[in-house]
Design an enzyme around this catalytic site. Structure first.
Site, PDB file in Angstrom:
ATOM      1  N   CYS A   2     -11.186-215.091  -4.173  1.00 51.17           N
ATOM      2  CA  CYS A   2     -11.170-216.412  -4.773  1.00 51.17           C
ATOM      3  C   CYS A   2     -10.561-216.316  -6.171  1.00 51.17           C
ATOM      4  O   CYS A   2     -10.732-215.319  -6.864  1.00 51.17           O
ATOM      5  CB  CYS A   2     -12.540-217.058  -4.920  1.00 51.17           C
ATOM      6  SG  CYS A   2     -13.444-217.160  -3.381  1.00 51.17           S
ATOM      7  N   ARG A  27      -5.459-214.528  -4.009  1.00 48.55           N
ATOM      8  CA  ARG A  27      -6.869-214.149  -3.925  1.00 48.55           C
ATOM      9  C   ARG A  27      -7.611-214.890  -2.816  1.00 48.55           C
ATOM     10  O   ARG A  27      -8.802-214.692  -2.618  1.00 48.55           O
ATOM     11  CB  ARG A  27      -7.557-214.427  -5.261  1.00 48.55           C
ATOM     12  CG  ARG A  27      -6.919-213.697  -6.414  1.00 48.55           C
ATOM     13  CD  ARG A  27      -7.556-214.104  -7.707  1.00 48.55           C
ATOM     14  NE  ARG A  27      -8.854-213.478  -7.875  1.00 48.55           N
ATOM     15  CZ  ARG A  27      -9.071-212.357  -8.524  1.00 48.55           C
ATOM     16  NH1 ARG A  27      -8.075-211.720  -9.085  1.00 48.55           N
ATOM     17  NH2 ARG A  27     -10.274-211.859  -8.631  1.00 48.55           N
ATOM     18  N   TRP A  74     -11.436-217.753  -0.767  1.00 41.23           N
ATOM     19  CA  TRP A  74     -11.464-216.872   0.400  1.00 41.23           C
ATOM     20  C   TRP A  74     -12.915-216.908   0.857  1.00 41.23           C
ATOM     21  O   TRP A  74     -13.820-216.467   0.143  1.00 41.23           O
ATOM     22  CB  TRP A  74     -11.045-215.457   0.027  1.00 41.23           C
ATOM     23  CG  TRP A  74     -10.947-214.553   1.224  1.00 41.23           C
ATOM     24  CD1 TRP A  74      -9.901-214.462   2.090  1.00 41.23           C
ATOM     25  CD2 TRP A  74     -11.937-213.634   1.689  1.00 41.23           C
ATOM     26  NE1 TRP A  74     -10.181-213.542   3.072  1.00 41.23           N
ATOM     27  CE2 TRP A  74     -11.424-213.017   2.855  1.00 41.23           C
ATOM     28  CE3 TRP A  74     -13.216-213.269   1.258  1.00 41.23           C
ATOM     29  CZ2 TRP A  74     -12.124-212.063   3.580  1.00 41.23           C
ATOM     30  CZ3 TRP A  74     -13.918-212.319   1.980  1.00 41.23           C
ATOM     31  CH2 TRP A  74     -13.374-211.711   3.114  1.00 41.23           C
ATOM     32  N   ASN A  98     -16.246-217.001  -8.089  1.00 38.66           N
ATOM     33  CA  ASN A  98     -15.612-215.903  -7.350  1.00 38.66           C
ATOM     34  C   ASN A  98     -16.645-214.789  -7.272  1.00 38.66           C
ATOM     35  O   ASN A  98     -17.161-214.367  -8.301  1.00 38.66           O
ATOM     36  CB  ASN A  98     -14.360-215.442  -8.113  1.00 38.66           C
ATOM     37  CG  ASN A  98     -13.878-214.074  -7.676  1.00 38.66           C
ATOM     38  OD1 ASN A  98     -14.042-213.701  -6.517  1.00 38.66           O
ATOM     39  ND2 ASN A  98     -13.285-213.329  -8.590  1.00 38.66           N
ATOM     40  N   GLY A  99     -16.965-214.342  -6.051  1.00 38.63           N
ATOM     41  CA  GLY A  99     -17.957-213.276  -5.891  1.00 38.63           C
ATOM     42  C   GLY A  99     -18.950-213.639  -4.811  1.00 38.63           C
ATOM     43  O   GLY A  99     -18.699-214.530  -4.000  1.00 38.63           O
ATOM     44  N   GLU A 479      -1.124-196.585   8.779  1.00 39.10           N
ATOM     45  CA  GLU A 479      -0.619-197.683   7.948  1.00 39.10           C
ATOM     46  C   GLU A 479       0.254-198.631   8.780  1.00 39.10           C
ATOM     47  O   GLU A 479       0.172-199.856   8.646  1.00 39.10           O
ATOM     48  CB  GLU A 479       0.157-197.105   6.755  1.00 39.10           C
ATOM     49  CG  GLU A 479       0.953-198.093   5.914  1.00 39.10           C
ATOM     50  CD  GLU A 479       0.114-199.171   5.255  1.00 39.10           C
ATOM     51  OE1 GLU A 479      -1.118-199.133   5.320  1.00 39.10           O
ATOM     52  OE2 GLU A 479       0.721-200.103   4.680  1.00 39.10           O
ATOM     53  N   LYS A 483      -0.508-202.563   9.253  1.00 39.22           N
ATOM     54  CA  LYS A 483       0.470-203.606   8.900  1.00 39.22           C
ATOM     55  C   LYS A 483       0.707-204.538  10.091  1.00 39.22           C
ATOM     56  O   LYS A 483       0.745-205.755   9.941  1.00 39.22           O
ATOM     57  CB  LYS A 483       1.813-202.981   8.500  1.00 39.22           C
ATOM     58  CG  LYS A 483       1.890-202.449   7.109  1.00 39.22           C
ATOM     59  CD  LYS A 483       2.122-203.544   6.113  1.00 39.22           C
ATOM     60  CE  LYS A 483       1.491-203.332   4.772  1.00 39.22           C
ATOM     61  NZ  LYS A 483       0.263-202.709   4.547  1.00 39.22           N
ATOM     62  N   GLU A 486      -2.443-206.804  10.776  1.00 38.70           N
ATOM     63  CA  GLU A 486      -2.758-207.858   9.813  1.00 38.70           C
ATOM     64  C   GLU A 486      -1.693-208.935   9.778  1.00 38.70           C
ATOM     65  O   GLU A 486      -1.989-210.086   9.450  1.00 38.70           O
ATOM     66  CB  GLU A 486      -3.005-207.283   8.416  1.00 38.70           C
ATOM     67  CG  GLU A 486      -1.798-206.677   7.751  1.00 38.70           C
ATOM     68  CD  GLU A 486      -2.101-206.165   6.349  1.00 38.70           C
ATOM     69  OE1 GLU A 486      -2.928-206.758   5.655  1.00 38.70           O
ATOM     70  OE2 GLU A 486      -1.500-205.151   5.956  1.00 38.70           O
ATOM     71  N   HIS A 502      -7.115-186.364  23.655  1.00 41.66           N
ATOM     72  CA  HIS A 502      -8.575-186.342  23.610  1.00 41.66           C
ATOM     73  C   HIS A 502      -9.165-187.719  23.881  1.00 41.66           C
ATOM     74  O   HIS A 502     -10.296-188.005  23.498  1.00 41.66           O
ATOM     75  CB  HIS A 502      -9.042-185.790  22.259  1.00 41.66           C
ATOM     76  CG  HIS A 502      -8.562-184.403  22.016  1.00 41.66           C
ATOM     77  ND1 HIS A 502      -9.060-183.314  22.702  1.00 41.66           N
ATOM     78  CD2 HIS A 502      -7.569-183.917  21.229  1.00 41.66           C
ATOM     79  CE1 HIS A 502      -8.426-182.219  22.314  1.00 41.66           C
ATOM     80  NE2 HIS A 502      -7.501-182.567  21.412  1.00 41.66           N
ATOM     81  N   LYS A 602      -5.384-211.195  -1.105  1.00 44.67           N
ATOM     82  CA  LYS A 602      -4.721-210.037  -1.718  1.00 44.67           C
ATOM     83  C   LYS A 602      -5.693-209.162  -2.503  1.00 44.67           C
ATOM     84  O   LYS A 602      -5.602-207.953  -2.484  1.00 44.67           O
ATOM     85  CB  LYS A 602      -3.613-210.541  -2.632  1.00 44.67           C
ATOM     86  CG  LYS A 602      -2.831-209.454  -3.315  1.00 44.67           C
ATOM     87  CD  LYS A 602      -1.561-209.170  -2.563  1.00 44.67           C
ATOM     88  CE  LYS A 602      -0.847-207.963  -3.088  1.00 44.67           C
ATOM     89  NZ  LYS A 602      -0.539-207.032  -1.997  1.00 44.67           N
TER      90      LYS A 602
HETATM   91  C1  F6R Z   1      -3.020-204.166   3.493  1.00 40.85           C
HETATM   92  C2  F6R Z   1      -3.508-204.354   2.137  1.00 40.85           C
HETATM   93  C3  F6R Z   1      -4.927-204.029   1.870  1.00 40.85           C
HETATM   94  C4  F6R Z   1      -5.093-203.460   0.443  1.00 40.85           C
HETATM   95  C5  F6R Z   1      -6.586-203.255   0.143  1.00 40.85           C
HETATM   96  C6  F6R Z   1      -6.799-202.608  -1.203  1.00 40.85           C
HETATM   97  O1  F6R Z   1      -1.663-204.471   3.583  1.00 40.85           O
HETATM   98  O2  F6R Z   1      -2.796-204.785   1.271  1.00 40.85           O
HETATM   99  O3  F6R Z   1      -5.463-203.171   2.825  1.00 40.85           O
HETATM  100  O4  F6R Z   1      -4.410-202.249   0.362  1.00 40.85           O
HETATM  101  O5  F6R Z   1      -7.230-204.487   0.189  1.00 40.85           O
HETATM  102  O6  F6R Z   1      -6.317-203.418  -2.228  1.00 40.85           O
HETATM  103  P1  F6R Z   1      -6.053-202.822  -3.663  1.00 40.85           P
HETATM  104  O7  F6R Z   1      -4.919-201.872  -3.534  1.00 40.85           O
HETATM  105  O8  F6R Z   1      -5.712-204.008  -4.509  1.00 40.85           O
HETATM  106  O9  F6R Z   1      -7.306-202.124  -4.108  1.00 40.85           O
END
Ligand code: F6R
Length: 607
Positions: A2, A27, A74, A98-99, A479, A483, A486, A502, A602
Site C-alpha cells: 500500500c 505498492r 494491496w 500501510n501495514g 527465477e 517470472k 507471476e 527423483h 512491488k
Molecule cells: C518477482 C519480484 C519479487 C521481489 C520480492 C522482493 O519478480 O519482483 O519476488 O523480488 O518481492 O522484493 P525486494 O527485492 O524489493 O525485497
C-alpha cells in the site's frame, strides 16, 4: 504494501495526491482513494481497481480541498472492493494505512462494544476508530493519536486527516516507511521520497516508532515515548519526473532493455575499469576472519542470493547459508556474532527481509545490504551498503534490479576471494575480464527477442512449464519459473536438472514444455544427459544454450535460443535477460498486464 500520501497545500490538492499515488501504485493497485476537507468537512472518493478508476470518479465529481490524504491498496484483510478501500473514516477523521494491525480483532470488538460502527472487513479501520474514541473522550487530535498508537500491534504507516482541521495532518510509522516532505508553504507525507519527488526533494524520514504533527508551518516529530525529537532533513536523489515508458509498451520491456546500461553502470561502481580490477569492498568484518556468510532475501532477490552463494563459495571458499527471509526471521537460526549477513532487496523495504536484518543485527551480525533504493530502511540499517544502480524499477516483476544484484554479488565475491587470499591475481583478473564483458553480452542476448516472441506463442497455450538448470543455471531456472508464473499465471516449476529423475520426470509428456537453461559450463554435459531423459519421454524441449549447444544436445528440440558465446562463470546474468523476455512475451500474448500482474505489489511491506 500500500502507498500512502498526505498533502497540506495552498490550493486544491486532489490532483497532486493522484500524481503521488501514480508513483506509489507499484505498492498495490487493488483500490485507491482520497479524502479532503471540502469547506472544512471530510469528503471521500474511492474506487475499486487501478488508480485510473479513481481518476474517472474524480473527473466526474472533483474535490477542491487544500488538504488531503490518499491511498493505493494491496489487499491484506478484506477483499479488494470500494467498501474496503482507504481512506477509512468516522465522522471525525479519515486515515490511510500501510501495514497490518495484528490485534485488530480484539480492538474491533472493543470499539464495536463501545458503539462505534465499523463497516469494513479491514484491519485498518480500527486505526480510525481508536483515535475517534479518544477524541470522543475529550482529547485533542494530537493527544488522541498519541494515546491510540501504542494500542496497535503490528506494522503501520498512517496518515490522519481531521474533520474541521484544515491545517493539521498526523503521520506515524512502525514497521512501514514514512517520509515527510518540505515545500514552499506546503507540507507532505509519503510512503517514499519518489512519491513526493514532483513537489519537493527536501525529505526527513520518520524513524521506527516515530509520529509527526504536520502543519503548513512545518513538522514536529515525536519518538515512540512521545518526546519531541529532531529528524535530519536530507536532499533526496529521487527524480522529479515521473518515470516514463518511452517507446516501450510496458515498463517491464523498457527495464529489460535497460540492462546492458544499468548492469554496466553498477559494475563500474565496483570495478576500476582502467585497471580492470575489483575495488576492495568495505566488509564490516575482516574478511580473513569470517567463517561463513548468511544471505536473506525474498522472491527474485532470493534467487540472486542463491546464485551469489555459488560465487562466494567458489571464489572465497567460504560456506554460505541462504534462506528466504520469511523463514529465517522466525526459525531461531543461530547467528554467527562475529559474522556477516547479506540482505538483498530492490526496494529496501520488504518486511520479511527487514525483519531478518534486524534479527541478525540484534544477534551481533554485521549487515551488508545489496539494495537498489538508497534511502530505504534496509540501506539505512546496513553496516556496509552495496548499492545496485538499476535506477527506479517500476514493473512489478523484478528484471534489471535482479541482474544488477547479480553483478554486485559477482563483484563482491571476487573482492572477498582476493581479500581472503583464495583468488590469486591472475584468477581474479580473468574473472573481472569475464564480468566486464557482461553488459555487451546482454545487449546481444536481447537481439533474440523476435525468436523469443515466436516461442512465447507456443508457451501461451501451455498449462504447465518446467525449467531445468544445473549449477548457477539452477537458481535461474527457479527465477524463470517465478517470472512466468507471476506474469502469465501459467503454472511453472524450476528444478535442478539432476533432481528430475527423483520425481518430477513423472510430469513429462508431449504437452509439457521443458525449458532447459544450459550455458557452456563444467556441468553442460550433465545437463545435456538430463535433457535426453526428457526427450526420451516425449517432452517438448526449448533449449537456451550457446551456438553449438543444439548440435551437441543431439535430441529433437521444439525450439532453440542460440545465446552468444561467453565465459561460464557469469552466464546467468546474460541468460536472465532471455528468461525474462520469455515470461514477458508470453504474458503479453495472453493479454495479461505485464507491469501490474494480478494480486501482486512491488514493495511487500507486510509479512
Ligand atoms: C518477482 C519480484 C519479487 C521481489 C520480492 C522482493 O519478480 O519482483 O519476488 O523480488 O518481492 O522484493 P525486494 O527485492 O524489493 O525485497
Amino acid at each position: 504494501m500500500c502507498g500512502i500520501v498526505g498533502i497540506l497545500g495552498t490550493g486544491p490538492v486532489a490532483g497532486q495526491i493522484v500524481d503521488a499515488l501514480k508513483r506509489l501504485e507499484y505498492r498495490g493497485y487493488d483500490s485507491a482513494g482520497i479524502a479532503t476537507l471540502e469547506a472544512g468537512r471530510l469528503t471521500r472518493r474511492r474506487a475499486e481497481g487501478k488508480l485510473r478508476n479513481l481518476e474517472t470518479r474524480l473527473a466526474a465529481a472533483p474535490l477542491e480541498g487544500a488538504i488531503g490524504i490518499g491511498h493505493t491498496r494491496w489487499a491484506t484483510h478484506g477483499k479488494p472492493s470500494e467498501a474496503n478501500a482507504h481512506p477509512h473514516a468516522s465522522e471525525k477523521l479519515a486515515v490511510v494505512h500501510n501495514g497490518i494491525i495484528e490485534n485488530f480483532k480484539a480492538l474491533r470488538e472493543e470499539l464495536s462494544a463501545k458503539g462505534h460502527k465499523l463497516e469494513t472487513e479491514t484491519d485498518s479501520e480500527v486505526a480510525a476508530f481508536l483515535v475517534t474514541d479518544e477524541l470522543a473522550a475529550g482529547k485533542s487530535p494530537i493527544e488522541a493519536v498519541a494515546a491510540a498508537l501504542p494500542r496497535m500491534r503490528g506494522a503501520y504507516a498512517l496518515a490522519y486527516l481531521f474533520d474541521g482541521e484544515d491545517n493539521l495532518l498526523i503521520g506515524a510509522r512502525r514497521g512501514a516507511p514514512l517520509a515527510v516532505g518540505y515545500g514552499q508553504g506546503e507540507m507532505y507525507l509519503g510512503s517514499d521520497a519518489l512519491a513526493l519527488a514532483p513537489f519537493t526533494d527536501l525529505i526527513a524520514y520518520l524513524e521506527e516508532g516515530d509520529w509527526v504533527v504536520l502543519t503548513r508551518e512545518g513538522a514536529v516529530f515525536h519518538d515512540a515515548t512521545g518526546k519531541v525529537v529532531t529528524r535530519r532533513k536530507i536532499r533526496s536523489p529521487a527524480g522529479g519526473l515521473l518515470i516514463e515508458k518511452g517507446n516501450y509498451r510496458h515498463f517491464m520491456a523498457k527495464e529489460i532493455h535497460e540492462q546492458p546500461e544499468v548492469v554496466g553502470h553498477t559494475l563500474a561502481h565496483y570495478i576500476d575499469m582502467s585497471e580492470q580490477r575489483v575495488r576492495p569492498f568495505a566488509w564490516p568484518v575482516d574478511p580473513a576472519k569470517l567463517s561463513r556468510i548468511t544471505i536473506c532475501a525474498c522472491g527474485t532477490a532470493y534467487m540472486a542470493g542463491l546464485i551469489g552463494k555459488y560465487w562466494i563459495e567458489r571464489f572465497a571458499r567460504l560456506p554460505v547459508e541462504i534462506d528466504v527471509a520469511s523463514e529465517y526471521r522466525y526459525r531461531e537460526a543461530p547467528v554467527d556474532a562475529s559474522g556477516v549477513t547479506i540482505v538483498i532487496s530492490q526496494s529496501g523495504e520488504t518486511a520479511d527481509t527487514l525483519a531478518s536484518l534486524r534479527y541478525a543485527k540484534e544477534n551481533g551480525s554485521k549487515i551488508v545490504g545489496i539494495v537498489n533504493v538508497p534511502t530505504s530502511s534496509i540501506s539505512r540499517l546496513s553496516d556496509s551498503l552495496a548499492p545496485t544502480l538499476a535506477g527506479p524499477e517500476i514493473g512489478v516483476a523484478s528484471t534489471k534490479a535482479f541482474t544488477c544484484q547479480l553483478a554486485v554479488m559477482a563483484a563482491i565475491a571476487i573482492s572477498l576471494g582476493q581479500a581472503r587470499g583464495t583468488l590469486d591475481e591472475a584468477s581474479a583478473a580473468a574473472l573481472v575480464a569475464e564480468l566486464v564483458a557482461i553488459p555487451g553480452l546482454i545487449a546481444q542476448a536481447l537481439k533474440l527477442e523476435p525468436a523469443v516472441e515466436a516461442i512465447a506463442h507456443s508457451l501461451a497455450k501451455a498449462r504447465d512449464v518446467l525449467y531445468l538448470g544445473r549449477g548457477t543455471a539452477y537458481p535461474l531456472a527457479l527465477e524463470g519459473a517465478l517470472k512466468l508464473k507471476e506474469l502469465s499465471y501459467i503454472h511453472a516449476e524450476g528444478y535442478a536438472a539432476g533432481e528430475l529423475k527423483h520425481g518430477p520426470i513423472a510430469l513429462i509428456d508431449e504437452a509439457m514444455p521443458v525449458i532447459v537453461i544450459a550455458p557452456r559450463d563444467p556441468v553442460f554435459e550433465k545437463t545435456v544427459s538430463n535433457m535426453q531423459e526428457v526427450a526420451a519421454r516425449g517432452g517438448r524441449i526449448i533449449l537456451i544454450g550457446d551456438k553449438s549447444a543444439a548440435e551437441e544436445a543431439a535430441v529433437g528440440l521444439a525450439h532453440f535460443l542460440a545465446m552468444p558465446e561467453m565465459g561460464h562463470e557469469f552466464a546467468p546474468i546474460v541468460y536472465a535477460a532471455t528468461v525474462q523476455m520469455i515470461a514477458y512475451h508470453t504474458a503479453v500474448i495472453m493479454g495479461k498486464d505485464a507491469d501490474q500482474p494480478r494480486n501482486l505489489a512491488k514493495s511487500v511491506t507486510v509479512e
